[in-house]
Design a protein around this motif. Sequence first.
Motif, PDB file in Angstrom:
ATOM      1  N   TYR A 122     -13.167 159.935  79.582  1.00 52.12           N
ATOM      2  CA  TYR A 122     -12.675 159.344  78.335  1.00 52.12           C
ATOM      3  C   TYR A 122     -12.600 160.437  77.278  1.00 52.12           C
ATOM      4  O   TYR A 122     -13.370 161.403  77.311  1.00 52.12           O
ATOM      5  CB  TYR A 122     -13.631 158.267  77.817  1.00 52.12           C
ATOM      6  CG  TYR A 122     -13.768 157.029  78.664  1.00 52.12           C
ATOM      7  CD1 TYR A 122     -13.031 155.886  78.373  1.00 52.12           C
ATOM      8  CD2 TYR A 122     -14.669 156.973  79.712  1.00 52.12           C
ATOM      9  CE1 TYR A 122     -13.186 154.724  79.117  1.00 52.12           C
ATOM     10  CE2 TYR A 122     -14.837 155.817  80.467  1.00 52.12           C
ATOM     11  CZ  TYR A 122     -14.094 154.700  80.168  1.00 52.12           C
ATOM     12  OH  TYR A 122     -14.247 153.547  80.916  1.00 52.12           O
ATOM     13  N   ARG A 123     -11.697 160.257  76.311  1.00 54.22           N
ATOM     14  CA  ARG A 123     -11.609 161.175  75.170  1.00 54.22           C
ATOM     15  C   ARG A 123     -11.729 160.381  73.878  1.00 54.22           C
ATOM     16  O   ARG A 123     -11.018 159.385  73.686  1.00 54.22           O
ATOM     17  CB  ARG A 123     -10.293 161.939  75.171  1.00 54.22           C
ATOM     18  CG  ARG A 123     -10.171 162.932  74.003  1.00 54.22           C
ATOM     19  CD  ARG A 123      -8.805 163.606  73.985  1.00 54.22           C
ATOM     20  NE  ARG A 123      -7.753 162.629  73.753  1.00 54.22           N
ATOM     21  CZ  ARG A 123      -6.554 162.659  74.364  1.00 54.22           C
ATOM     22  NH1 ARG A 123      -6.269 163.616  75.227  1.00 54.22           N
ATOM     23  NH2 ARG A 123      -5.648 161.736  74.104  1.00 54.22           N
ATOM     24  N   THR A 130      -9.812 156.945  74.341  1.00 54.40           N
ATOM     25  CA  THR A 130      -8.773 156.735  75.348  1.00 54.40           C
ATOM     26  C   THR A 130      -9.330 157.105  76.712  1.00 54.40           C
ATOM     27  O   THR A 130      -9.983 158.140  76.853  1.00 54.40           O
ATOM     28  CB  THR A 130      -7.548 157.628  75.050  1.00 54.40           C
ATOM     29  OG1 THR A 130      -7.077 157.372  73.728  1.00 54.40           O
ATOM     30  CG2 THR A 130      -6.424 157.361  76.050  1.00 54.40           C
ATOM     31  N   VAL A 132      -8.652 158.743  80.037  1.00 58.43           N
ATOM     32  CA  VAL A 132      -7.630 159.713  80.430  1.00 58.43           C
ATOM     33  C   VAL A 132      -7.482 159.827  81.953  1.00 58.43           C
ATOM     34  O   VAL A 132      -6.588 160.536  82.424  1.00 58.43           O
ATOM     35  CB  VAL A 132      -7.909 161.103  79.818  1.00 58.43           C
ATOM     36  CG1 VAL A 132      -7.805 161.033  78.302  1.00 58.43           C
ATOM     37  CG2 VAL A 132      -9.271 161.635  80.224  1.00 58.43           C
ATOM     38  N   THR A 133      -8.339 159.155  82.705  1.00 57.75           N
ATOM     39  CA  THR A 133      -8.181 159.118  84.162  1.00 57.75           C
ATOM     40  C   THR A 133      -7.789 157.715  84.605  1.00 57.75           C
ATOM     41  O   THR A 133      -7.973 156.748  83.857  1.00 57.75           O
ATOM     42  CB  THR A 133      -9.492 159.515  84.873  1.00 57.75           C
ATOM     43  OG1 THR A 133     -10.550 158.647  84.428  1.00 57.75           O
ATOM     44  CG2 THR A 133      -9.855 160.956  84.585  1.00 57.75           C
ATOM     45  N   ALA A 179      -4.545 169.077  79.260  1.00 56.97           N
ATOM     46  CA  ALA A 179      -4.380 168.508  77.920  1.00 56.97           C
ATOM     47  C   ALA A 179      -4.772 169.516  76.856  1.00 56.97           C
ATOM     48  O   ALA A 179      -5.722 170.291  77.038  1.00 56.97           O
ATOM     49  CB  ALA A 179      -5.232 167.247  77.777  1.00 56.97           C
ATOM     50  N   TYR A 187     -15.334 164.503  74.789  1.00 60.51           N
ATOM     51  CA  TYR A 187     -15.007 163.984  76.113  1.00 60.51           C
ATOM     52  C   TYR A 187     -16.254 163.417  76.785  1.00 60.51           C
ATOM     53  O   TYR A 187     -17.364 163.951  76.630  1.00 60.51           O
ATOM     54  CB  TYR A 187     -14.426 165.084  77.003  1.00 60.51           C
ATOM     55  CG  TYR A 187     -12.949 165.333  76.778  1.00 60.51           C
ATOM     56  CD1 TYR A 187     -11.980 164.752  77.597  1.00 60.51           C
ATOM     57  CD2 TYR A 187     -12.519 166.157  75.739  1.00 60.51           C
ATOM     58  CE1 TYR A 187     -10.631 164.984  77.396  1.00 60.51           C
ATOM     59  CE2 TYR A 187     -11.167 166.396  75.524  1.00 60.51           C
ATOM     60  CZ  TYR A 187     -10.231 165.808  76.357  1.00 60.51           C
ATOM     61  OH  TYR A 187      -8.890 166.032  76.150  1.00 60.51           O
TER      62      TYR A 187
END
Length: 242
Positions: A122-123, A130, A132-133, A179, A187
Motif C-alpha cells: 500500500y502507499r 492506495t 498498489v498490488t 513508480a 509504503y
Amino acid sequence: MDTTYRWTSGGATDTGRRRTVNQDAFLDLPDLGLWAVADGMGGHRDGGRASRTLVEALATLPRPRLLGAAADAIREVLTAVNRQLADESAADGGDVIGSTIVTLVAVGDHCGILWVGDSRAYRLRAGVMTRVTRDHTQVQAMVDQGILAPEQAENHPYGNVLARAIGADTKVEIDTLIAPLRAGDRYLLCSDGLDKELTDAQIAAVLADGAPAQAAQSLVDHACQAGGRDNVTAVVVQFDAA
C-alpha cells in the motif's frame, strides 16, 4: 530535476491469536533500500522455511545502483528460489513448499515493487492510501473475469486460494511495478493476516501515525486485537526529500 530521497523503515511480525507457528518472514534493509514480506503457505509443510529462504536469499543482494538492474536481480532471486522449492517438493512426493512475497526496492527518485501471491503493498500519499498490488488469488481472477463483483469478493470462501505462489509450480510469473517517489510517501508491505482483520480505512489511520517502526508494530497489534486469525507482518517505509 531529480530529487534525492532518504528513507526510514521498521517492521514487526506476530504469530497471531490462533496459530502456534509464525510462517511469515520479513526483510528490513534500509542500507540497501530493500524491504520484503513473505508469507509461507498455511496448510502445507515447511511454509515457514519457504518464507525464510526467500528473505535470506534477497538479503544477499548487493546495494543497487540502477533500479532496472535491481528489479532484474530480485526477479532472478525469486525465480531461483521458486525452482529450488519446486524441485524439493517434487523430490518429496509433491506436497507444495511455498510462500507469497512482496518486495520494495528504492533507487534514486523511483521505487520498484515485485510480488507473487496475496501479500500486499500500500502507499499513503498526501493522506490518501492506495493499494498498489493486485492479489494473485482465484477470487481476484473471478472479479477480473466479471464472474464476481468486487464487494462479493470480500468474504468469499475461496478468498485464500492462491493462483500464484513461489514454489507452487516449476515456473512463476512475477508482477512488477515501477513508480516515482514523492516526498512524504509512506509504503506498507504486509501479509494477508493484516488485511483479513482491518479495513483499508483502519489500516490507513494506523499507518499514518508515528514513526515507521511504531506504525508497523501498531498495525500488527491492531490486527491481533481484531482477531488475529493468522500470522501478521507489516513493514513500513517512509520517504523524505534529502
